[in-house]
Design a protein around this motif. Sequence first.
Motif, PDB file in Angstrom:
ATOM      1  N   ILE A  58      11.890   0.229 -36.390  1.00 45.15           N
ATOM      2  CA  ILE A  58      11.110   1.400 -36.796  1.00 45.15           C
ATOM      3  C   ILE A  58      11.730   2.624 -36.149  1.00 45.15           C
ATOM      4  O   ILE A  58      12.076   2.595 -34.963  1.00 45.15           O
TER       5      ILE A  58
ATOM      6  N   PHE B 169      10.358   6.304 -35.534  1.00 43.64           N
ATOM      7  CA  PHE B 169       9.181   7.170 -35.635  1.00 43.64           C
ATOM      8  C   PHE B 169       9.610   8.606 -35.906  1.00 43.64           C
ATOM      9  O   PHE B 169      10.561   9.101 -35.296  1.00 43.64           O
TER      10      PHE B 169
ATOM     11  N   VAL C 281       8.683   5.873 -40.002  1.00 39.22           N
ATOM     12  CA  VAL C 281       7.229   5.949 -39.887  1.00 39.22           C
ATOM     13  C   VAL C 281       6.817   7.331 -39.408  1.00 39.22           C
ATOM     14  O   VAL C 281       7.147   7.735 -38.291  1.00 39.22           O
TER      15      VAL C 281
ATOM     16  N   ILE D 136       4.285   9.851 -37.861  1.00 42.52           N
ATOM     17  CA  ILE D 136       3.126   9.719 -36.981  1.00 42.52           C
ATOM     18  C   ILE D 136       1.992  10.645 -37.415  1.00 42.52           C
ATOM     19  O   ILE D 136       0.929  10.642 -36.816  1.00 42.52           O
TER      20      ILE D 136
ATOM     21  N   THR E  22       3.242   5.857 -43.109  1.00 43.33           N
ATOM     22  CA  THR E  22       2.637   6.549 -41.973  1.00 43.33           C
ATOM     23  C   THR E  22       2.217   5.528 -40.925  1.00 43.33           C
ATOM     24  O   THR E  22       2.054   4.339 -41.226  1.00 43.33           O
ATOM     25  N   LEU E  23       2.028   5.989 -39.722  1.00 44.56           N
ATOM     26  CA  LEU E  23       1.606   5.104 -38.640  1.00 44.56           C
ATOM     27  C   LEU E  23       0.246   4.497 -38.946  1.00 44.56           C
ATOM     28  O   LEU E  23       0.025   3.307 -38.717  1.00 44.56           O
ATOM     29  N   ASP E  24      -0.653   5.291 -39.518  1.00 46.14           N
ATOM     30  CA  ASP E  24      -1.979   4.764 -39.889  1.00 46.14           C
ATOM     31  C   ASP E  24      -1.851   3.620 -40.888  1.00 46.14           C
ATOM     32  O   ASP E  24      -2.504   2.596 -40.743  1.00 46.14           O
TER      33      ASP E  24
ATOM     34  N   CYS F 176      -0.368   0.446 -39.214  1.00 40.76           N
ATOM     35  CA  CYS F 176      -1.298  -0.215 -38.287  1.00 40.76           C
ATOM     36  C   CYS F 176      -2.434  -0.923 -39.003  1.00 40.76           C
ATOM     37  O   CYS F 176      -3.113  -1.761 -38.407  1.00 40.76           O
TER      38      CYS F 176
ATOM     39  N   SER G 119       1.102  11.199 -29.022  1.00 33.33           N
ATOM     40  CA  SER G 119       0.514  10.170 -29.885  1.00 33.33           C
ATOM     41  C   SER G 119       0.174   8.914 -29.082  1.00 33.33           C
ATOM     42  O   SER G 119       1.071   8.177 -28.651  1.00 33.33           O
TER      43      SER G 119
ATOM     44  N   ALA H 272      -1.150   6.254 -30.264  1.00 27.78           N
ATOM     45  CA  ALA H 272      -0.762   5.081 -31.057  1.00 27.78           C
ATOM     46  C   ALA H 272       0.713   4.740 -30.849  1.00 27.78           C
ATOM     47  O   ALA H 272       1.075   3.561 -30.742  1.00 27.78           O
ATOM     48  N   VAL H 273       1.564   5.748 -30.784  1.00 25.17           N
ATOM     49  CA  VAL H 273       2.987   5.507 -30.528  1.00 25.17           C
ATOM     50  C   VAL H 273       3.160   4.913 -29.137  1.00 25.17           C
ATOM     51  O   VAL H 273       3.888   3.934 -28.955  1.00 25.17           O
TER      52      VAL H 273
ATOM     53  N   ALA I 182       2.133   1.302 -29.054  1.00 27.62           N
ATOM     54  CA  ALA I 182       3.137   0.470 -29.724  1.00 27.62           C
ATOM     55  C   ALA I 182       4.332   0.240 -28.808  1.00 27.62           C
ATOM     56  O   ALA I 182       4.844  -0.882 -28.698  1.00 27.62           O
TER      57      ALA I 182
END
Length: 127
Positions: free
Chosen positions: A5, A7, A34, A36, A55-57, A60, A86, A88-89, A92
């Motif tokens: 990936i 980002f 991806v 973010i 997208t990250l959403d 996920c 982020s 979420a990043v 991950a």
Amino acid sequence: MKKAIVFLANGFEEMEALGTVDILRRGGIEVTTVSITTNTVVMGAHNIPVTADTTLDNLCQGINSPAYDALILPGGMPGASNLNDSEAVKEALLGQYREGRIVAAICAAPMVLGGLGLLKGRNATCY
């Protein structure tokens, strides 16, 4: 096939992101770009819009998301700062690191890894 990936955050350095994607794909690695953000179109540091694969959403939301061999952060400003903002990043990256898989960052993006403590005891170069 190996999977990676890259980002993309608004303000990413275009050469660092797209050059990496190009080289990895030429090498036979399946690369997913991806965003973010909630939009697949991400604006580079030099006002070049790039359409990410997902997208990250969306990524996920997959119940059985495939494991990726590498997570890659391109630099650029304010792209690296946006990646660092982020959660979420960062989650991950921590998961990837704990599982012994590759986390990589280019130019200004090692700031994200450093902030997570992933560079302790390691040599790293950051612009």
